[in-house]
Enzyme design. Structure first.
Site, short mmCIF file in Angstrom:
data_model
loop_
_atom_site.label_atom_id
_atom_site.label_comp_id
_atom_site.label_asym_id
_atom_site.label_seq_id
_atom_site.Cartn_x
_atom_site.Cartn_y
_atom_site.Cartn_z
CD GLN A 1 -2.12 1.38 2.78
OE1 GLN A 1 -3.58 1.08 2.79
NE2 GLN A 1 -1.52 1.47 3.88
CB SER B 167 4.77 0.31 13.71
OG SER B 167 3.38 0.28 13.96
CD GLU C 219 0.34 -2.80 16.47
OE1 GLU C 219 0.64 -3.49 17.50
OE2 GLU C 219 -0.64 -2.84 16.08
CE1 TYR D 121 4.94 -4.66 11.38
CE2 TYR D 121 3.64 -3.43 13.02
CZ TYR D 121 4.51 -3.59 11.97
OH TYR D 121 4.38 -2.53 10.99
CE LYS E 102 7.87 -2.44 11.20
NZ LYS E 102 8.45 -1.58 9.80
#
Length: 326
Positions: free
Chosen positions: A13, A129, A131, A155, A159
């Site tokens: 994306q 991110s 996150e 994840y 990061k």
């Protein structure tokens, strides 16, 4: 003289929107893709199919240092946008080993190759991110550049490593290496396994009688959702700043998954409560309950502001799926 940019994750994306933005600014755009993508152009390259003739793709893997080194050596880019990763948070619980291998080693390999060959002549952007913040929120309900990082997923952990090693290479080797801490950003080009597109796609299918129910995880999880187009503009601003620095990119507005379902189904004259069911299969081992970003630093430094509202984003995604199922 035009600049040359190298993008990892160019088929995703963000990579596709960023490519279009850079091409509009006169850049020569190169991307690293897996060989399987080159062999399956229709499925894996669909986001960049309209610009394939304008960009150059290189077969390679983020898990191969030699490949990365040789591509960088060949291209000699002015800017590197490292967007490539195993980016689906849910899957990182199922296979944390491949998540760490791709996300941690890939970022390390990129920076190491940069240090060994091009050094200060190249600018490096890392897709950090929200996150990374995980369960940590400041007292005012926001997360910003100074917020403690307490990730709640493999994840997110990967990061945090990337964020820290970017800073390490910046200070240790005087590289122009920056972090963009982007909060959730979506578009019609988002993968269908991500909750936004999963909800919109299912709602359109239900409206057309092609599906009866939508199974989701935690409807109470709250996220700060923006549009990918706005966020890739921020990437370009961050990497072209006068000095290397780290920036949060966010809208500052938070909604729950349930709120999103309510808006999307209502736009289709449906009551989401009649169709959405909670399924334990989609619950995470540790839930990230809340994200809300403070992009004050980004806004003040670059006069950045999002052009898309949440409603505009959802409407665009609804329209996209309605066209597909028409």
């Amino acid at each position: 003289m035009s600049k040359t940019a190298l993008i990892t994750g160019i088929t995703g994306q963000d990579g596709s929107y960023l490519s279009e933005l850079l091409l509009s600014k006169g850049y020569k755009v190169h991307g690293i893709v897996r060989r399987v993508a080159l062999e399956d152009e229709t499925h894996r390259l669909w986001r960049i199919r309209k610009i394939l003739k304008d960009i150059t793709l290189h077969s390679g893997s983020l898990e191969s240092y030699a490949t990365i080194f040789n591509i960088i050596l060949k291209i000699k880019p002015d800017e590197i946008y490292h967007l490539g990763s195993q980016s689906y948070v849910g899957y990182s619980f199922e296979d944390e080993f491949s998540t760490f291998s791709i996300n941690i080693n890939g970022t390390h390999y990129m920076l190491s190759a940069l240090k060994e060959f091009l050094g200060k002549n190249v600018r490096f952007y890392f897709a950090a991110s929200s996150e990374m913040f995980g369960r940590s929120v400041d007292d005012d309900g926001y997360q910003r550049e100074t917020t403690k990082m307490s990730p709640t997923s493999p994840y997110g952990c990967s990061k945090v490593f990337g964020f820290n090693i970017v800073q390490h290479y910046r200070y240790a080797y005087d590289l122009f290496a920056v972090n963009g801490i982007l909060f959730n950003h979506e578009s019609p080009r988002r993968g269908s396994n991500f909750v936004t597109n999963k909800v919109v796609k299912a709602a359109v299918r239900i409206k057309k009688g092609l599906q009866k129910k939508l199974a989701l995880g935690n409807l109470g999880s709250s996220r700060d959702w923006g549009h990918s187009k706005d966020y890739v503009r921020a990437m370009h601003m961050i990497i072209n700043h006068s000095e290397p620095d780290d920036f949060v990119c966010a809208t500052g507005i938070t909604r729950s998954v349930g709120d999103m379902c309510d808006y999307v189904f209502n736009k289709l004259d449906l009551d989401y409560k009649k169709y959405v069911v909670q399924d334990e299969r989609f619950m995470r081992a540790e839930e990230l309950q809340y994200l809300r970003g403070d992009a004050t630093k980004l806004r003040k430094t670059f006069n950045w502001k999002p052009e898309y509202t949440f409603e505009m984003l959802m409407d665009e995604m609804i329209e996209h799926w309605e066209k597909i199922y028409k």
